[in-house]
Design a protein around this motif. Structure first.
Motif, short mmCIF file in Angstrom:
data_model
loop_
_atom_site.label_atom_id
_atom_site.label_comp_id
_atom_site.label_asym_id
_atom_site.label_seq_id
_atom_site.Cartn_x
_atom_site.Cartn_y
_atom_site.Cartn_z
N VAL A 143 -4.13 0.16 3.14
CA VAL A 143 -3.66 -1.13 2.61
C VAL A 143 -2.31 -1.49 3.23
O VAL A 143 -1.58 -0.61 3.72
CB VAL A 143 -3.53 -1.10 1.07
CG1 VAL A 143 -4.88 -0.84 0.43
CG2 VAL A 143 -2.53 -0.05 0.62
N ASP A 144 -1.99 -2.76 3.20
CA ASP A 144 -0.70 -3.23 3.72
C ASP A 144 0.40 -3.11 2.67
O ASP A 144 1.56 -2.87 3.01
CB ASP A 144 -0.81 -4.69 4.18
CG ASP A 144 -1.73 -4.85 5.37
OD1 ASP A 144 -1.79 -3.93 6.20
OD2 ASP A 144 -2.39 -5.90 5.47
N ARG A 145 0.05 -3.29 1.40
CA ARG A 145 1.05 -3.29 0.34
C ARG A 145 0.62 -2.37 -0.79
O ARG A 145 -0.53 -2.39 -1.23
CB ARG A 145 1.25 -4.71 -0.22
CG ARG A 145 1.70 -5.73 0.80
CD ARG A 145 1.78 -7.12 0.18
NE ARG A 145 0.49 -7.53 -0.38
CZ ARG A 145 0.30 -8.65 -1.05
NH1 ARG A 145 1.32 -9.48 -1.27
NH2 ARG A 145 -0.89 -8.97 -1.52
N HIS A 149 1.44 -4.44 -6.12
CA HIS A 149 0.46 -5.35 -5.53
C HIS A 149 -0.95 -4.79 -5.79
O HIS A 149 -1.14 -3.58 -5.95
CB HIS A 149 0.70 -5.50 -4.04
CG HIS A 149 2.04 -6.07 -3.71
ND1 HIS A 149 2.36 -7.40 -3.91
CD2 HIS A 149 3.18 -5.50 -3.23
CE1 HIS A 149 3.61 -7.62 -3.56
NE2 HIS A 149 4.14 -6.49 -3.15
N ASP A 151 -3.51 -4.61 -3.82
CA ASP A 151 -4.28 -4.29 -2.62
C ASP A 151 -5.11 -3.01 -2.75
O ASP A 151 -6.28 -2.98 -2.35
CB ASP A 151 -3.35 -4.15 -1.42
CG ASP A 151 -2.57 -5.41 -1.12
OD1 ASP A 151 -2.25 -6.15 -2.07
OD2 ASP A 151 -2.25 -5.67 0.05
#
Length: 242
Positions: A143-145, A149, A151
């Protein structure tokens, strides 16, 4: 029409949910802080920020910005200390395997959604022979975040092919609970780290998995048909408090 387990998924955090390890995580942070000459109290810090990557947690304890490369070195040092401290203490939370087996037999899809990396996941999940229970495992590299968050849980739901409103997240941390609500999911809180009153609005707070059955999860879903709205102010207050 009664709800069917086969139409739903259960997504589990790792630290504080599959295992009761917060005090060992805190001890590792405390030893690192002592090496760095910091006076921050690690256990209250983790009670607020559990679920976030170690580098993100570490950013909050320095008065001045620290380069990412240096934060990564500190996080790696903390991880080493944690593994030494927890090596002989790795135990699943009471009732976990029995519940996972019962949930799968009932038809639930199962996922692990954690802020840990692949090596740390293996350190726990493979040592305890838990990987076989999960259809999907999502870690920080997927995941990016991270939390708060949504995600981590959103990616897990997508990989399971399950809409968010049919997912239940198991979390021990307030920021993880907020991530579930941001993703439109309901939550069962695991009280290994926080008191029940400290969570926002879980369907239930359990001390371990001996208190839970697949039928009870379905009854909770019936009684709580919608995910709560996330409290952004609550999550922000937890994150910013020093």
């Amino acid at each position: 029409m009664p709800l069917a387990a086969s139409d739903h998924a259960l997504i589990f955090d790792m630290d504080g949910v599959l295992i009761d390890n917060t005090r060992y995580q805190a001890r590792a942070f405390q030893l690192l802080f002592r090496e760095l000459g910091l006076t921050t109290k690690a256990l209250p810090l983790l009670r607020r920020l559990n679920g976030m990557p170690a580098t993100t947690i570490l950013k909050t304890v320095f008065r001045s910005p620290v380069p990412d490369k240096e934060l990564k070195q500190y996080a790696d040092r903390r991880e080493f200390l944690y593994r030494v401290l927890y090596w002989d203490k790795r135990r699943e939370l009471a009732g976990l395997t029995r519940f996972l087996e019962a949930a799968r037999a009932a038809g639930f899809r199962l996922a692990l959604g954690t802020g840990s990396g692949a090596e740390t996941i293996g350190y726990i999940v493979d040592h305890l022979d838990l990987r076989r229970h999960f259809d999907v495992i999502v870690g920080k590299d997927d995941v990016d975040r991270g939390k708060p968050h949504a995600d981590t849980f959103a990616v897990a739901a997508r990989k399971l092919g399950m809409p968010p409103e049919r997912c239940v997240v198991f979390e021990d941390a307030l920021l993880g609970e907020q991530a579930a609500y941001r993703g439109g999911m309901r939550c069962v809180a695991v009280g290994t780290t926080l008191a029940a009153r400290q969570f926002q609005a879980p369907m239930m707070v359990i001390k371990d998995f001996t208190q839970l059955t697949p039928a009870l999860v379905l009854a909770l879903l019936e009684a709580h048909p919608k995910a709560p709205r996330p409290s952004q102010e609550l999550a922000r207050r937890q994150y910013m408090h020093r």
